[in-house]
Design an enzyme around this catalytic site. Structure first.
Site, mmCIF file in Angstrom:
data_model
loop_
_atom_site.group_PDB
_atom_site.id
_atom_site.type_symbol
_atom_site.label_atom_id
_atom_site.label_comp_id
_atom_site.label_asym_id
_atom_site.label_seq_id
_atom_site.Cartn_x
_atom_site.Cartn_y
_atom_site.Cartn_z
ATOM 1 N N ASP A 51 0.938 -1.142 -0.146
ATOM 2 C CA ASP A 51 -0.100 0.020 -0.094
ATOM 3 C C ASP A 51 0.819 1.177 -0.014
ATOM 4 O O ASP A 51 0.289 2.428 -0.203
ATOM 5 C CB ASP A 51 -1.171 0.024 0.981
ATOM 6 N N SER A 52 2.205 1.097 -0.076
ATOM 7 C CA SER A 52 2.963 2.223 -0.236
ATOM 8 C C SER A 52 3.060 2.760 -1.707
ATOM 9 O O SER A 52 3.363 3.948 -1.738
ATOM 10 C CB SER A 52 4.715 1.746 -0.060
ATOM 11 N N LYS A 119 -1.082 -9.359 3.125
ATOM 12 C CA LYS A 119 -0.254 -9.051 4.309
ATOM 13 C C LYS A 119 -1.134 -8.014 5.177
ATOM 14 O O LYS A 119 -1.779 -7.044 4.583
ATOM 15 C CB LYS A 119 1.040 -8.359 3.818
ATOM 16 N N GLU A 121 -1.025 -5.723 8.928
ATOM 17 C CA GLU A 121 -0.284 -5.062 9.903
ATOM 18 C C GLU A 121 -0.762 -5.250 11.347
ATOM 19 O O GLU A 121 -1.864 -5.052 11.702
ATOM 20 C CB GLU A 121 0.005 -3.571 9.762
ATOM 21 N N GLU A 188 9.657 -4.636 10.411
ATOM 22 C CA GLU A 188 10.109 -3.168 9.663
ATOM 23 C C GLU A 188 10.491 -2.118 10.675
ATOM 24 O O GLU A 188 9.685 -2.005 11.784
ATOM 25 C CB GLU A 188 8.890 -2.515 9.229
HETATM 26 O O1 KIV Z 1 3.628 -0.867 1.581
HETATM 27 C C1 KIV Z 1 4.624 -1.589 1.645
HETATM 28 O O2 KIV Z 1 5.664 -1.309 0.485
HETATM 29 C C2 KIV Z 1 5.222 -2.227 2.868
HETATM 30 C C3 KIV Z 1 6.431 -2.404 2.803
HETATM 31 C C4 KIV Z 1 7.452 -1.199 3.352
HETATM 32 C C5 KIV Z 1 7.120 -3.498 3.513
HETATM 33 O O3 KIV Z 1 4.456 -2.517 3.716
#
Ligand code: KIV
Length: 270
Positions: A51-52, A119, A121, A188
């Site tokens: 989500d980056s 994924k 968090e 992280e």
């Molecule tokens: O969204 C992302 O790119 C991430 C990485 C920083 C692990 O969660």
């Protein structure tokens, strides 16, 4: 003379990754489109549709406004580009607040894309969600330490694992995620000794970002590592290419040649 590691010529499965712990470091990068996913195919074991993308591609301040529709759109593109790496998708903020919501949204990801895992968090407080997903045949990559989706509630991005007390919290979180069925955990922004303790405490692989070199693998955001994202550069990001500089030089040459009518020359003309 530098010695290059061989390219990856097989499909990476959860089983392959599990066997790599303690034997061979796992490589992972983010990708958001088919063009770059194709370049990364066979070069890394895992691709994260992170989500980056909300920051590096959409120019937003943080990851919080990424939506399910966006994540699915970008994941479809990545899956069109890469076939060998294990592709993981970030579940966006607010899409896994209850087990039911998480199952509904992760099922949508499995049905509308070819990604192999999601994924999310959070530590022990998310164990119930991870368990619900795992029991519904959805593979989950955990994410602990500095968690970008908590940026507003925590008041910023804070490095974790600075005290023994916090290391113990992180280790317990990792153990809870493993027990709940996570197949691996992103660690992280934690101090290197904390990442080492987490890695030793679990039997599933840990994938570090900004957490030193004791984890079972590493992940970086592609636009950071190739020098395209210039808004800020965290200490842990190593530049493996000068992407922005290269593009600017190319554009300068193009502009010069168009303005002087050197382009298109005969070679580029029907
Ligand atoms: O969204 C992302 O790119 C991430 C990485 C920083 C692990 O969660």
């Amino acid at each position: 003379m530098s010695i290059h590691t061989p390219k990856i010529d097989k499909k990476i499965t959860l089983g392959v990754l599990a066997k790599m712990k303690g034997h061979e470091p796992i490589t992972m990068v983010t990708a958001y489109d088919a063009l770059f996913a194709k370049l990364f195919d066979g070069e890394v074991e895992m691709i994260l549709v992170g989500d980056s993308l909300n920051m590096s591609f959409l120019g937003k301040e943080d990851t919080l406004s990424a939506t399910m529709d966006q994540m699915i759109y970008h994941t479809q593109a990545v899956c069109n580009g890469a076939s060998l790496p294990l592709i993981v998708v970030d579940m966006p903020f607010g899409s896994y607040t209850t087990p039911e919501e998480a199952i509904k949204n992760a099922t949508r990801i499995y049905q509308e894309t070819n990604a192999q895992a999601v994924k999310l968090e959070g530590g022990r407080e998310r164990a119930g969600i991870v368990e619900a997903l795992s029991q519904n045949s959805i593979a989950v990559l955990g994410h602990i330490g500095l968690m970008p989706q908590f940026v507003r509630s925590e008041g910023g991005y804070k490095v974790r694992g600075k005290s023994q007390e916090d290391i113990d919290v992180l280790v317990e979180d990792a153990i809870a995620l493993e027990k709940a069925g996570a197949f691996a955990i992103v660690v992280e922004g934690v101090k290197a000794e904390a990442a080492r303790a987490i890695t030793q405490a679990v039997s599933i692989p840990t994938i570090g970002i900004g957490s030193g070199n004791a984890t079972d693998g590493q992940v970086l955001v592609w636009s950071d590592m190739f020098g395209f994202f210039e808004a800020f550069k965290p200490k842990f990001v190593k530049s493996y290419a000068e992407g922005a500089k290269m593009i600017r030089q190319g554009l300068q040459a193009y502009r010069d040649e168009v303005k002087s009518r050197a382009f298109p020359s005969e070679d580029y003309t029907y």
